[in-house]
Design a protein around this motif. Sequence first.
Motif, PDB file in Angstrom:
ATOM      1  N   VAL A 169       0.750  -1.164  -0.073  1.00 15.46           N
ATOM      2  CA  VAL A 169      -0.005   0.053  -0.061  1.00 15.46           C
ATOM      3  C   VAL A 169       1.011   1.435  -0.020  1.00 15.46           C
ATOM      4  O   VAL A 169       0.617   2.166  -0.938  1.00 15.46           O
ATOM      5  N   ALA A 200       2.591   1.644  -3.423  1.00 13.72           N
ATOM      6  CA  ALA A 200       1.549   1.809  -4.138  1.00 13.72           C
ATOM      7  C   ALA A 200       1.201   3.443  -4.460  1.00 13.72           C
ATOM      8  O   ALA A 200       1.398   4.254  -5.311  1.00 13.72           O
ATOM      9  N   THR A 254      -8.056   6.710  -4.784  1.00 11.90           N
ATOM     10  CA  THR A 254      -7.302   5.392  -4.715  1.00 11.90           C
ATOM     11  C   THR A 254      -7.905   4.557  -3.754  1.00 11.90           C
ATOM     12  O   THR A 254      -7.763   3.319  -3.774  1.00 11.90           O
ATOM     13  N   SER A 303     -10.946   2.111  -5.884  1.00 14.54           N
ATOM     14  CA  SER A 303     -10.008   1.608  -6.596  1.00 14.54           C
ATOM     15  C   SER A 303      -9.611  -0.026  -6.305  1.00 14.54           C
ATOM     16  O   SER A 303     -10.201  -0.016  -5.158  1.00 14.54           O
ATOM     17  N   LEU A 340      -7.281  -1.106  -4.906  1.00 17.44           N
ATOM     18  CA  LEU A 340      -6.235  -1.037  -4.080  1.00 17.44           C
ATOM     19  C   LEU A 340      -6.371  -2.151  -2.878  1.00 17.44           C
ATOM     20  O   LEU A 340      -5.503  -3.109  -2.719  1.00 17.44           O
TER      21      LEU A 340
END
Length: 473
Positions: free
Chosen positions: A176, A179, A199, A203, A205
């Motif tokens: 995380v 990213a 995000t 997203s 993620l």
Amino acid sequence: MIKAVDRVLDHLTMYRLVLYYLMVLLVAAFAFSFVKLVPHDPLALAFTTALALAASWITNKAFELVFEIPANNESVYITALILALILDPVAATDLKGVGAIVFASVWAISSKFIFAVGRKHLFNPAALGVALSALLLDRPATWWIGGSLWLLPFVLVGGILVVRKLRRLDLVATFVIAALLTILATTERSLYGDTLRETVSSSPLLFFAFVMLTEPLTAPTTRWSRIAFAAIVGVLFAPNVHIGSFYLTPELALLAGNLFAYAVGPKGRFVLTLERIERSAIDSYDFIFRSPRGLAFEAGQYLEWTLGLNRSDNRGNRRYFTIASAPTEATVRVGVKFYPQSSAFKRELMTMKPGSRIHAAQLAGNFTLPAKRETKIVFLAGGIGITPFRSMLQYLLDREEMRPIVILYGTETQQDIAYRDVLGAARRKLGVRTIHAVARDAVRGQYPGYIDERLIRLAVPDFPERTFYISGP
């Protein structure tokens, strides 16, 4: 509250927990779709899920028969449900869409057998399935599960439980952070706030991190290689990362990480043949296997063991057991404690005869001897938790290597004491003292009761100078 959650998690295998997690996400998405909080038709979602499950199950069954590998239906269902959550739902009348779902499902399952070395698959199955669907059929994954704010609490809570079960906070946190830093580095400063909110809330993620990244067979097993793997995938995950005009996607980032994991990790899956069974203590047995090729490991590490079960229970057909043998021994030994209400896995294990086979993979673990031989150690073992110490002691015996070790071994009764032969040899040849704490029928020279502060102070007066290794209930 945390202890209650841990007790529940202890009764579930990692695969069963992930399966339940994905089922909850799909049920929640299905419910929200009726009130338009998820932008998909509920019938299309139900059809897509059933189609992915059917295609995945049939493909796996075919390969299982050809390769004679014990089925793990949980992993098949997990792969199918992931595909249903990241590919756009299709209606039965959308023939191209139906073909894309079947194509992704078939290749996801096939990849476990085709793209495999030593019977260990290289790539995350769902990631490979959707990557091929995007490249060959122009039907990319939309990762719609990450785009719904209403589903975010379900993704978050279930994901935290998965990470707690796997003890992979370092993996998820590194991914995380990598990213987010990469996303910010490739974004205009004035858009930082909106980009971060988008995000995290809309997203893939978090779902990607909790479900895809943590898949154990295609991720590294040691801590530093795991962190490097997470950082690589995190950097490549950022949507603005590209090679020329080719932009990477989450699944391609994961596939690149899988190649790194293979390069730095143990290779292949082992098919072990049972040689004999030895009783180590009351209700405890050692299963001793032959391996067709050498198994290189460190004393104290563990393997994932897989059996073919006709009927499984809620713990599935896989278990993590410490290797009780030493790296210096020719055979592979695992010590198991049996209880009156044993799991389906253990019941099947007890039916094994010499010549029976078991599959083992995912060699891992940092519960190993310190590099410095002069480090003072206390082995604190409870019951069958003595198994990693049996591996370490036998290794030291075979190497005639002396270390400053004291063992505190707690059992309920005399009959529960395992590996008396190895403990005795370690005392005679290496000077390793074992102090037995026996709860119910202690004899002279043993400590009556359980291991407690008083025993530690009496038996190990220099305990502040020692490293404690703790294993068992």
